[in-house]
Design a protein around this motif. Structure first.
Motif, PDB file in Angstrom:
ATOM      1  N   ILE A  86     124.341  31.858 -37.466  1.00  0.00           N
ATOM      2  CA  ILE A  86     123.502  30.692 -37.184  1.00  0.00           C
ATOM      3  C   ILE A  86     122.229  31.178 -36.502  1.00  0.00           C
ATOM      4  O   ILE A  86     122.288  31.787 -35.426  1.00  0.00           O
ATOM      5  CB  ILE A  86     124.221  29.696 -36.251  1.00  0.00           C
ATOM      6  N   HIS A  87     121.086  30.907 -37.116  1.00  0.00           N
ATOM      7  CA  HIS A  87     119.807  31.144 -36.465  1.00  0.00           C
ATOM      8  C   HIS A  87     119.356  29.844 -35.807  1.00  0.00           C
ATOM      9  O   HIS A  87     119.303  28.799 -36.465  1.00  0.00           O
ATOM     10  CB  HIS A  87     118.748  31.594 -37.470  1.00  0.00           C
ATOM     11  N   ARG A 107     122.954  32.685 -45.589  1.00  0.00           N
ATOM     12  CA  ARG A 107     123.966  32.833 -46.642  1.00  0.00           C
ATOM     13  C   ARG A 107     124.154  34.269 -47.104  1.00  0.00           C
ATOM     14  O   ARG A 107     125.290  34.720 -47.330  1.00  0.00           O
ATOM     15  CB  ARG A 107     123.614  31.945 -47.846  1.00  0.00           C
ATOM     16  N   PHE A 108     123.092  35.019 -47.276  1.00  0.00           N
ATOM     17  CA  PHE A 108     123.199  36.352 -47.880  1.00  0.00           C
ATOM     18  C   PHE A 108     122.693  37.440 -46.928  1.00  0.00           C
ATOM     19  O   PHE A 108     121.545  37.882 -47.028  1.00  0.00           O
ATOM     20  CB  PHE A 108     122.415  36.418 -49.189  1.00  0.00           C
ATOM     21  N   PRO A 109     123.505  37.902 -45.986  1.00  0.00           N
ATOM     22  CA  PRO A 109     123.075  39.019 -45.138  1.00  0.00           C
ATOM     23  C   PRO A 109     122.872  40.287 -45.972  1.00  0.00           C
ATOM     24  O   PRO A 109     123.619  40.563 -46.912  1.00  0.00           O
ATOM     25  CB  PRO A 109     124.245  39.197 -44.163  1.00  0.00           C
ATOM     26  N   GLY A 110     121.841  41.052 -45.619  1.00  0.00           N
ATOM     27  CA  GLY A 110     121.547  42.298 -46.317  1.00  0.00           C
ATOM     28  C   GLY A 110     121.942  43.507 -45.498  1.00  0.00           C
ATOM     29  O   GLY A 110     121.988  43.459 -44.262  1.00  0.00           O
ATOM     30  N   ARG A 111     122.206  44.597 -46.190  1.00  0.00           N
ATOM     31  CA  ARG A 111     122.684  45.815 -45.517  1.00  0.00           C
ATOM     32  C   ARG A 111     121.592  46.514 -44.721  1.00  0.00           C
ATOM     33  O   ARG A 111     121.837  46.995 -43.610  1.00  0.00           O
ATOM     34  CB  ARG A 111     123.242  46.775 -46.566  1.00  0.00           C
ATOM     35  N   ASN A 112     120.388  46.571 -45.255  1.00  0.00           N
ATOM     36  CA  ASN A 112     119.390  47.475 -44.702  1.00  0.00           C
ATOM     37  C   ASN A 112     118.576  46.875 -43.561  1.00  0.00           C
ATOM     38  O   ASN A 112     118.378  45.662 -43.481  1.00  0.00           O
ATOM     39  CB  ASN A 112     118.430  47.932 -45.801  1.00  0.00           C
ATOM     40  N   SER A 124     115.489  42.684 -46.853  1.00  0.00           N
ATOM     41  CA  SER A 124     115.905  41.777 -45.787  1.00  0.00           C
ATOM     42  C   SER A 124     116.917  40.797 -46.358  1.00  0.00           C
ATOM     43  O   SER A 124     116.811  40.353 -47.499  1.00  0.00           O
ATOM     44  CB  SER A 124     114.719  41.034 -45.180  1.00  0.00           C
ATOM     45  N   GLY A 125     117.907  40.485 -45.546  1.00  0.00           N
ATOM     46  CA  GLY A 125     118.865  39.464 -45.923  1.00  0.00           C
ATOM     47  C   GLY A 125     118.347  38.101 -45.528  1.00  0.00           C
ATOM     48  O   GLY A 125     117.209  37.950 -45.057  1.00  0.00           O
ATOM     49  N   SER A 126     119.159  37.094 -45.694  1.00  0.00           N
ATOM     50  CA  SER A 126     118.734  35.751 -45.301  1.00  0.00           C
ATOM     51  C   SER A 126     118.373  35.709 -43.819  1.00  0.00           C
ATOM     52  O   SER A 126     117.507  34.933 -43.402  1.00  0.00           O
ATOM     53  CB  SER A 126     119.846  34.741 -45.594  1.00  0.00           C
ATOM     54  N   ASN A 161     120.234  39.745 -38.630  1.00  0.00           N
ATOM     55  CA  ASN A 161     120.801  39.937 -39.959  1.00  0.00           C
ATOM     56  C   ASN A 161     121.941  40.941 -39.916  1.00  0.00           C
ATOM     57  O   ASN A 161     122.986  40.751 -40.548  1.00  0.00           O
ATOM     58  CB  ASN A 161     119.721  40.425 -40.920  1.00  0.00           C
ATOM     59  N   GLU A 162     121.753  41.998 -39.134  1.00  0.00           N
ATOM     60  CA  GLU A 162     122.731  43.080 -39.136  1.00  0.00           C
ATOM     61  C   GLU A 162     124.077  42.668 -38.560  1.00  0.00           C
ATOM     62  O   GLU A 162     125.125  43.069 -39.073  1.00  0.00           O
ATOM     63  CB  GLU A 162     122.185  44.290 -38.378  1.00  0.00           C
ATOM     64  N   ILE A 163     124.065  41.856 -37.499  1.00  0.00           N
ATOM     65  CA  ILE A 163     125.354  41.451 -36.932  1.00  0.00           C
ATOM     66  C   ILE A 163     126.126  40.603 -37.934  1.00  0.00           C
ATOM     67  O   ILE A 163     127.347  40.735 -38.056  1.00  0.00           O
ATOM     68  CB  ILE A 163     125.181  40.703 -35.587  1.00  0.00           C
ATOM     69  N   SER A 164     125.422  39.766 -38.699  1.00  0.00           N
ATOM     70  CA  SER A 164     126.128  38.948 -39.689  1.00  0.00           C
ATOM     71  C   SER A 164     126.624  39.797 -40.847  1.00  0.00           C
ATOM     72  O   SER A 164     127.729  39.590 -41.357  1.00  0.00           O
ATOM     73  CB  SER A 164     125.243  37.808 -40.179  1.00  0.00           C
TER      74      SER A 164
END
Length: 381
Positions: A350-351, A231-236, A319-321, A328-331
């Motif tokens: 989707i993981h 749900r919540f991708p992170g930038r870093n 870290s994002g979700s 995470n980065e592609i999302s």
């Protein structure tokens, strides 16, 4: 291999040095010795269908021949999987074998290193399906899916990636729900930080997030125990793990770093929120749970589960979700790009359940559940 000959016949000998092999290409020698069966399915089928390019010996012809060869490799890999050979690894290793062989025989090219590298880059993109994304004009629902190459190959040389298998199995497929049809097109993404930094994801997705847009973009990668919709991708970035060329970013959980877009840090909020039709996708049948995953980590609060994006204001992403790696980065990049373009496309990640090495039965079941999730999503698109 006749595919290599296709490229080499464009050129005549000059005393040029071969381009150096990168870490991925160097592993081909180990595969040829330990797992030669991963190099034969596509090599054999391609030999029969290669068209010789003999008439022109210029840079444009070399680049076009390389791109054509890459597209044939992609189509052969899709056909192989969809005919029942459920294995993503032949595409990965055949691509690297051809890259390696072209580089090693570079002195036979009447081309500079830059020209040869440009041809290899074109071959790389087309062998990942980038030039093979074509939706029918009358498609009611259009869904773009990306998978990833195998990774952590120094741990398991025979590692597979169910997300990559899903991309090959679903390319060009039509899914139907309650009389509505969705067309699926797919592409394969490298596990390499440098490709992301050079804008590969933005270049790939921009045409499909602008008008006329696709209805959904689902990026897929291998993850944890069940299916997670992130749900919540992170930038870093924060994962200490390297990419497939054993390049480290220097990022850690204690000192996360932003990714780059060309020569600048990627600008965007610390977190974004996906727009996948979660409720619909969770109706899909299959062996694994389908989680609406909200787990994230920030420098200020550590690991926690926010209820909304607003709760993440003022937080620094660790870290994002989807974690702190390229999944995470592609999302994050996909969602951020859709937001920047004002696109109504549903976008998210989707993981899949993780597998060790290669597990045909488990991976086939994973692909079937992904197909079921995308089918259920049609109701909300």
């Amino acid at each position: 291999m006749r595919l290599l000959t296709t490229l080499l016949t464009l050129c005549t000998s000059l005393p040029l040095s071969a381009l150096p092999l990168d870490v991925e290409e160097q592993r081909v020698a180990d595969v040829a010795q330990q797992l030669p069966q991963l190099l034969t399915p596509l090599a054999t089928s391609l030999d029969a269908g290669v068209v010789q390019h003999r008439s022109s010996r210029n840079e444009a012809s070399l680049s076009q021949a390389a791109a054509d060869s890459g597209q044939r490799l992609w189509r052969q890999a899709v056909t192989l999987v969809q005919s029942g050979h459920m294995d993503d690894r032949p595409l990965y290793w055949s691509r690297l074998q051809l890259r390696r062989d072209i580089k090693q025989q570079a002195p036979a090219f009447r081309a500079s290193d830059a020209q040869t590298q440009a041809a290899i880059d074109g071959f790389e993109r087309s062998s990942r399906g980038f030039g093979d994304i074509h939706f029918d004009d009358d498609a009611e629902v259009k869904i773009l899916v990306t998978g990833f190459d195998p990774f952590f190959l120094d741990r398991h040389l025979n590692q597979s990636n169910p997300s990559g298998l899903a991309a090959l199995a679903l390319d060009g497929r039509t899914l139907t729900l309650n009389g509505r049809k969705a067309q699926i097109q797919t592409a394969m993404i490298p596990v390499r930080f440098e490709d992301f930094d050079q804008g590969m994801i933005e270049s790939l997705l921009t045409p499909y997030l602008r008008h006329p847009h696709v209805d959904m973009v689902a990026t897929v990668s291998m993850g944890r125990d069940d299916f997670d919709l992130e749900r919540f991708p992170g930038r870093n970035r924060s994962a200490a793990a390297p990419g497939n060329r054993n390049v480290l970013t220097g990022a850690t959980k204690e000192a996360p770093l932003p990714p780059r877009l060309l020569d600048q840090p990627l600008n965007g909020p610390e977190f974004v929120e996906f727009s996948l039709p979660v409720s619909a996708m969770q109706k899909a049948d299959g062996p694994w749970a389908i989680n609406d995953n909200r787990h994230i980590a920030t420098l200020e609060k550590g690991q926690w589960q926010p209820d909304s994006l607003a709760q993440l204001d003022g937080q620094t992403s660790v870290s994002g979700s989807g974690g702190g790696y390229l999944s995470n980065e592609i999302s994050y990049r996909a969602v951020l790009l859709a937001n920047q373009l004002g696109s109504p496309t549903r976008v998210g990640h989707i993981h899949t359940p993780r597998i060790a090495k290669y597990d045909r039965e488990t991976e086939t079941a994973i692909v079937r559940q992904i197909e079921a999730m995308l089918t259920q999503a049609i109701a909300a698109l």
